[in-house]
Design a protein around this motif. Structure first.
Motif, PDB file in Angstrom:
ATOM      1  N   LEU A  23      29.296 -48.519 -11.038  1.00 28.32           N
ATOM      2  CA  LEU A  23      28.502 -47.340 -10.757  1.00 28.32           C
ATOM      3  C   LEU A  23      28.696 -46.293 -11.843  1.00 28.32           C
ATOM      4  N   ALA A  24      27.651 -45.511 -12.067  1.00 30.60           N
ATOM      5  CA  ALA A  24      27.752 -44.424 -13.033  1.00 30.60           C
ATOM      6  C   ALA A  24      28.683 -43.355 -12.479  1.00 30.60           C
ATOM      7  N   PRO A  25      29.383 -42.641 -13.350  1.00 29.24           N
ATOM      8  CA  PRO A  25      30.260 -41.578 -12.875  1.00 29.24           C
ATOM      9  C   PRO A  25      29.468 -40.489 -12.166  1.00 29.24           C
ATOM     10  N   GLU A  26      30.112 -39.824 -11.243  1.00 26.72           N
ATOM     11  CA  GLU A  26      29.455 -38.753 -10.508  1.00 26.72           C
ATOM     12  C   GLU A  26      29.070 -37.624 -11.467  1.00 26.72           C
ATOM     13  N   PRO A  27      27.852 -37.077 -11.331  1.00 31.32           N
ATOM     14  CA  PRO A  27      27.461 -35.982 -12.217  1.00 31.32           C
ATOM     15  C   PRO A  27      28.302 -34.736 -11.971  1.00 31.32           C
ATOM     16  N   ILE A  28      28.491 -33.963 -13.021  1.00 27.30           N
ATOM     17  CA  ILE A  28      29.228 -32.712 -12.920  1.00 27.30           C
ATOM     18  C   ILE A  28      28.398 -31.710 -12.122  1.00 27.30           C
ATOM     19  N   ALA A  29      29.037 -31.018 -11.197  1.00 28.13           N
ATOM     20  CA  ALA A  29      28.327 -30.051 -10.361  1.00 28.13           C
ATOM     21  C   ALA A  29      27.728 -28.937 -11.216  1.00 28.13           C
ATOM     22  N   TYR A  30      26.530 -28.522 -10.845  1.00 27.02           N
ATOM     23  CA  TYR A  30      25.826 -27.481 -11.590  1.00 27.02           C
ATOM     24  C   TYR A  30      26.409 -26.104 -11.290  1.00 27.02           C
ATOM     25  N   VAL A  31      26.628 -25.340 -12.355  1.00 28.70           N
ATOM     26  CA  VAL A  31      27.078 -23.955 -12.247  1.00 28.70           C
ATOM     27  C   VAL A  31      26.084 -23.098 -13.021  1.00 28.70           C
ATOM     28  N   PRO A  32      25.392 -22.170 -12.382  1.00 25.85           N
ATOM     29  CA  PRO A  32      24.388 -21.364 -13.088  1.00 25.85           C
ATOM     30  C   PRO A  32      24.983 -20.668 -14.309  1.00 25.85           C
ATOM     31  N   PRO A  33      24.196 -20.542 -15.375  1.00 27.62           N
ATOM     32  CA  PRO A  33      24.712 -19.935 -16.609  1.00 27.62           C
ATOM     33  C   PRO A  33      25.000 -18.449 -16.444  1.00 27.62           C
ATOM     34  N   SER A  34      25.914 -17.967 -17.261  1.00 33.17           N
ATOM     35  CA  SER A  34      26.283 -16.557 -17.249  1.00 33.17           C
ATOM     36  C   SER A  34      25.193 -15.718 -17.904  1.00 33.17           C
ATOM     37  N   ALA A  35      25.339 -14.407 -17.815  1.00 36.45           N
ATOM     38  CA  ALA A  35      24.384 -13.503 -18.458  1.00 36.45           C
ATOM     39  C   ALA A  35      24.378 -13.706 -19.968  1.00 36.45           C
ATOM     40  N   ALA A  36      25.560 -13.947 -20.553  1.00 37.22           N
ATOM     41  CA  ALA A  36      25.639 -14.161 -22.001  1.00 37.22           C
ATOM     42  C   ALA A  36      24.895 -15.430 -22.407  1.00 37.22           C
ATOM     43  N   SER A  37      25.019 -16.476 -21.605  1.00 34.57           N
ATOM     44  CA  SER A  37      24.308 -17.721 -21.887  1.00 34.57           C
ATOM     45  C   SER A  37      22.801 -17.524 -21.750  1.00 34.57           C
ATOM     46  N   ARG A  97      28.897 -46.171 -18.957  1.00 36.03           N
ATOM     47  CA  ARG A  97      30.338 -46.300 -19.158  1.00 36.03           C
ATOM     48  C   ARG A  97      30.604 -46.980 -20.498  1.00 36.03           C
ATOM     49  N   LYS A  98      31.816 -46.789 -21.001  1.00 29.89           N
ATOM     50  CA  LYS A  98      32.274 -47.442 -22.226  1.00 29.89           C
ATOM     51  C   LYS A  98      31.354 -47.145 -23.407  1.00 29.89           C
ATOM     52  N   ALA A  99      30.945 -45.897 -23.520  1.00 29.59           N
ATOM     53  CA  ALA A  99      30.115 -45.479 -24.647  1.00 29.59           C
ATOM     54  C   ALA A  99      30.974 -45.301 -25.891  1.00 29.59           C
ATOM     55  N   ASN A 100      30.331 -45.411 -27.044  1.00 21.42           N
ATOM     56  CA  ASN A 100      31.001 -45.052 -28.299  1.00 21.42           C
ATOM     57  C   ASN A 100      30.211 -43.995 -29.070  1.00 21.42           C
ATOM     58  N   PHE A 101      29.090 -43.562 -28.492  1.00 23.30           N
ATOM     59  CA  PHE A 101      28.292 -42.482 -29.075  1.00 23.30           C
ATOM     60  C   PHE A 101      27.983 -41.516 -27.931  1.00 23.30           C
ATOM     61  N   HIS A 102      28.719 -40.413 -27.887  1.00 26.57           N
ATOM     62  CA  HIS A 102      28.610 -39.459 -26.785  1.00 26.57           C
ATOM     63  C   HIS A 102      27.727 -38.284 -27.197  1.00 26.57           C
ATOM     64  N   VAL A 103      26.742 -37.977 -26.363  1.00 26.36           N
ATOM     65  CA  VAL A 103      25.851 -36.851 -26.610  1.00 26.36           C
ATOM     66  C   VAL A 103      26.108 -35.814 -25.525  1.00 26.36           C
ATOM     67  N   PHE A 104      26.737 -34.710 -25.920  1.00 27.04           N
ATOM     68  CA  PHE A 104      27.061 -33.650 -24.974  1.00 27.04           C
ATOM     69  C   PHE A 104      25.977 -32.582 -24.992  1.00 27.04           C
ATOM     70  N   PHE A 105      25.498 -32.230 -23.809  1.00 27.26           N
ATOM     71  CA  PHE A 105      24.636 -31.067 -23.644  1.00 27.26           C
ATOM     72  C   PHE A 105      25.496 -30.006 -22.969  1.00 27.26           C
ATOM     73  N   ALA A 106      25.724 -28.921 -23.663  1.00 32.02           N
ATOM     74  CA  ALA A 106      26.639 -27.904 -23.153  1.00 32.02           C
ATOM     75  C   ALA A 106      26.224 -26.541 -23.672  1.00 32.02           C
ATOM     76  N   GLY A 107      26.600 -25.516 -22.920  1.00 33.50           N
ATOM     77  CA  GLY A 107      26.223 -24.167 -23.286  1.00 33.50           C
ATOM     78  C   GLY A 107      27.412 -23.292 -23.617  1.00 33.50           C
ATOM     79  N   LYS A 108      27.120 -22.035 -23.762  1.00 33.96           N
ATOM     80  CA  LYS A 108      28.134 -21.050 -24.140  1.00 33.96           C
ATOM     81  C   LYS A 108      29.283 -21.010 -23.139  1.00 33.96           C
ATOM     82  N   ASP A 109      28.995 -21.327 -21.880  1.00 30.90           N
ATOM     83  CA  ASP A 109      30.011 -21.247 -20.825  1.00 30.90           C
ATOM     84  C   ASP A 109      30.858 -22.512 -20.705  1.00 30.90           C
ATOM     85  N   ASP A 110      30.541 -23.549 -21.482  1.00 28.26           N
ATOM     86  CA  ASP A 110      31.101 -24.878 -21.219  1.00 28.26           C
ATOM     87  C   ASP A 110      32.148 -25.335 -22.227  1.00 28.26           C
TER      88      ASP A 110
END
Length: 304
Positions: free
Chosen positions: A25-39, A153-166
């Motif tokens: 099974l795919a890993p559980e998705p990370i819970a969503y946290v609304p972005p900050s005012a700065a983001s 799973r078992k990736a060797n090319f990771h694509v991160f989508f992340a913001g100022k808060d992350d």
């Protein structure tokens, strides 16, 4: 042994279909946290940037046209600059770039891409980005004739989508993925400069410095749709081995003028050349030049 053989015979004659092995099974998705005012402020800034570029006729998505002609000589020249050298550290960060300039570097084993979403990435954006990576990976596999796929799973090319808060999330994940990662790269990930909206770094081994075995891409989630898709196209392609930019490359995303947002017909040919078996990792630009010229003319349908 006889008992095992008897059990095999019984299984072969049984009318009960064997049960398939459970699928991982795919890993559980990370819970969503609304972005900050700065983001959110940063997101509005990038929206203004995208609108300005579009107003000026940039971020084209047509792949090039009659106004941007190129021939085999252009293709060969651009390939040399883009594939044999690395831009460091302005946009794409290649860990081994200082040791391998002037020599070809790329993957020889399968490329397994996995998108990872930090807490501030909205659920709808996660679905859209994942779908774009899935389609793009399939396109890259066709262009390169190399095993490139999307995995859970078992990736060797990771694509991160992340913001100022992350920052903390991404730094923690990178330490898990690459225990010996340098502090300089961690600092770049945690506090990217304002003019860096996405980047990639690819790594090889000390025994095979021209054969990539891992890559990590970071794309700011504050980017609006087209700029984010543009980052997907350029950073993954650069992580495959087209690690430089050239002001002479046109029509191309490997040019910092932002004229084209998405992979062009010219760029597709560069990727095909990069994974042509006549060019092996470690070959020098001088040794490769005659072969590059032949491949470019083949792809352009020009006489050798």
């Amino acid at each position: 042994m006889l008992l095992a053989l008897a059990n095999c015979d019984e299984a072969l004659t049984s009318s009960v279909a064997p049960q398939p092995r459970p699928v991982a099974l795919a890993p559980e998705p990370i819970a969503y946290v609304p972005p900050s005012a700065a983001s959110q402020d940063l997101a509005r800034f990038y929206q203004r940037v995208e609108r300005d570029l579009l107003t000026r006729g940039l971020l084209r998505i047509d792949g090039g046209g009659p106004d941007a002609p190129y021939d085999a000589d252009d293709l060969a020249r651009n390939f040399e600059v883009i594939a044999f050298y690395s831009e460091y550290p302005d946009h794409a960060v290649t860990v081994s770039s200082r040791q391998t300039d002037g020599q070809l570097s790329r993957w020889t084993g399968p490329v397994r891409i996995q998108a990872e979403f930090a807490p501030s990435v909205a659920p709808a954006a996660r679905e859209q980005d994942a779908a774009q990576i899935e389609a793009y990976a399939a396109r890259l596999a066709r262009l390169t004739d190399h095993p490139i796929s999307v995995v859970n799973r078992k990736a060797n090319f990771h694509v991160f989508f992340a913001g100022k808060d992350d920052s903390a999330f991404v730094v923690t994940r990178l330490k898990q993925l690459i225990p010996n990662i340098s502090q300089a790269l961690l600092d770049l990930v945690a506090n990217p400069r304002a003019n860096i909206d996405c980047f990639v770094f690819a790594s090889a081994t000390s025994t095979a410095p021209h054969r990539y075995v891992r890559a990590v891409t970071l794309i700011r989630t504050e980017l609006p749709d087209l700029l984010r898709q543009s980052c997907i196209h350029e950073e993954i392609a650069q992580g495959l081995g087209l690690s430089n930019d050239s002001p002479a490359a046109r029509p191309s995303i490997f040019n910092d003028d932002d004229e084209f947002a998405l992979l062009t017909s010219h760029d597709e040919k560069l990727l095909t050349m990069l994974y042509d078996p006549r060019l092996q990792p470690g070959v020098t630009v001088e040794a490769a030049r005659p072969v590059v010229r032949i491949i470019a003319r083949e792809l352009m349908g020009q006489q050798l």
